[in-house]
Design a protein around this motif. Structure first.
Motif, PDB file in Angstrom:
ATOM      1  N   THR A 108       0.951  -1.114  -0.022  1.00  9.45           N
ATOM      2  CA  THR A 108      -0.094   0.038   0.113  1.00  9.45           C
ATOM      3  C   THR A 108       0.762   1.408   0.033  1.00  9.45           C
ATOM      4  O   THR A 108       1.667   1.478   0.888  1.00  9.45           O
ATOM      5  N   VAL A 109       0.713   1.900  -1.024  1.00  8.09           N
ATOM      6  CA  VAL A 109       1.427   3.291  -1.065  1.00  8.09           C
ATOM      7  C   VAL A 109       0.407   4.145  -0.868  1.00  8.09           C
ATOM      8  O   VAL A 109      -0.628   4.554  -1.634  1.00  8.09           O
ATOM      9  N   ASN A 153       6.596   0.266  -7.108  1.00  9.20           N
ATOM     10  CA  ASN A 153       6.557   1.197  -8.435  1.00  9.20           C
ATOM     11  C   ASN A 153       5.250   1.294  -9.020  1.00  9.20           C
ATOM     12  O   ASN A 153       4.923   2.232  -9.154  1.00  9.20           O
ATOM     13  N   ARG A 154       4.694   0.198  -9.115  1.00  8.78           N
ATOM     14  CA  ARG A 154       2.996   0.327  -9.628  1.00  8.78           C
ATOM     15  C   ARG A 154       2.272   1.157  -8.732  1.00  8.78           C
ATOM     16  O   ARG A 154       1.456   1.859  -9.317  1.00  8.78           O
ATOM     17  N   GLY A 155       2.439   0.870  -7.492  1.00  7.26           N
ATOM     18  CA  GLY A 155       1.771   1.746  -6.189  1.00  7.26           C
ATOM     19  C   GLY A 155       2.072   3.179  -6.748  1.00  7.26           C
ATOM     20  O   GLY A 155       1.051   4.053  -6.506  1.00  7.26           O
ATOM     21  N   ALA A 156       3.458   3.633  -6.583  1.00  8.90           N
ATOM     22  CA  ALA A 156       3.653   5.006  -6.934  1.00  8.90           C
ATOM     23  C   ALA A 156       3.150   5.485  -8.046  1.00  8.90           C
ATOM     24  O   ALA A 156       2.749   7.012  -7.823  1.00  8.90           O
ATOM     25  N   ARG A 157       3.017   4.837  -9.314  1.00  5.74           N
ATOM     26  CA  ARG A 157       2.765   5.438 -10.327  1.00  5.74           C
ATOM     27  C   ARG A 157       1.375   5.709 -10.177  1.00  5.74           C
ATOM     28  O   ARG A 157       0.838   6.857 -10.864  1.00  5.74           O
ATOM     29  N   GLU A 158       0.498   4.828  -9.757  1.00  7.60           N
ATOM     30  CA  GLU A 158      -0.927   5.052  -9.494  1.00  7.60           C
ATOM     31  C   GLU A 158      -1.197   6.043  -8.610  1.00  7.60           C
ATOM     32  O   GLU A 158      -1.946   6.932  -9.019  1.00  7.60           O
TER      33      GLU A 158
END
Length: 174
Positions: A108-109, A153-158
């Protein structure tokens, strides 16, 4: 006789409903979020972003810089400032009871942000956005670390895309 057969009343009701509908639609203002007419892109390109404290916050910052400027780099003369605080939480959700090891998890980001005018410090928008990325844990330790990093990285992009939409909406109202 006109009102007794019901046709006159239904015509009157339809006419009134039509006038009311036209009045409601006349008050609507539809404007695309990504339109260039309002100058939103130029405003987004003039947003400076706070320095990062860790790797995931740096990833969110880099994604935001790219989204704000279209790949042109950081804003040189900033009219707005975006202060961010990013937190990451990784938890195992599917545990193998025999081996006492997690086989899958969630990353969870979450980011708290505050957009202010650079000259006055007036707050234009603030909020909290978060994104969840799921991850499978392989048996190899390096592969597990890489899988967690990819999920971060996926969470940060979203999260960056959500913050960009919020900031664009706030700047479009200005």
């Amino acid at each position: 006789m006109l009102l007794s057969d019901g046709t006159g009343l239904s015509r009157l009701a339809k006419a009134l409903a039509g006038v009311a509908l036209v009045g409601v639609l006349a008050g609507c203002q539809v404007r695309p979020l990504y339109s260039t007419a309002a100058g939103t892109e130029a405003k987004l390109a003039s947003v400076s972003i706070s320095e990062a404290d860790d790797r995931v916050e740096q990833q969110v910052r880099n994604d935001l810089i790219f989204l704000f400027t279209g790949g042109a780099g950081e804003a040189q003369s900033a009219a707005y400032h975006l202060e961010m605080d990013v937190n990451v939480r990784t938890i195992g959700v599917l545990t193998d009871v025999v081996k006492d090891r997690a086989r899958a998890g969630r990353v969870t980001v979450s980011a708290d942000y505050n957009l202010t005018k650079a000259g006055t410090g007036e707050t234009l928008a603030s909020g909290k956005r978060s994104a969840v990325a799921v991850v499978d844990y392989p048996t190899q330790e390096f592969a597990k670390l890489r899988a967690v990093r990819d999920a971060e990285n996926r969470g940060a992009r979203e999260v960056a895309e959500l913050i960009r939409a919020d900031v664009a909406a706030a700047l479009a109202r200005r």
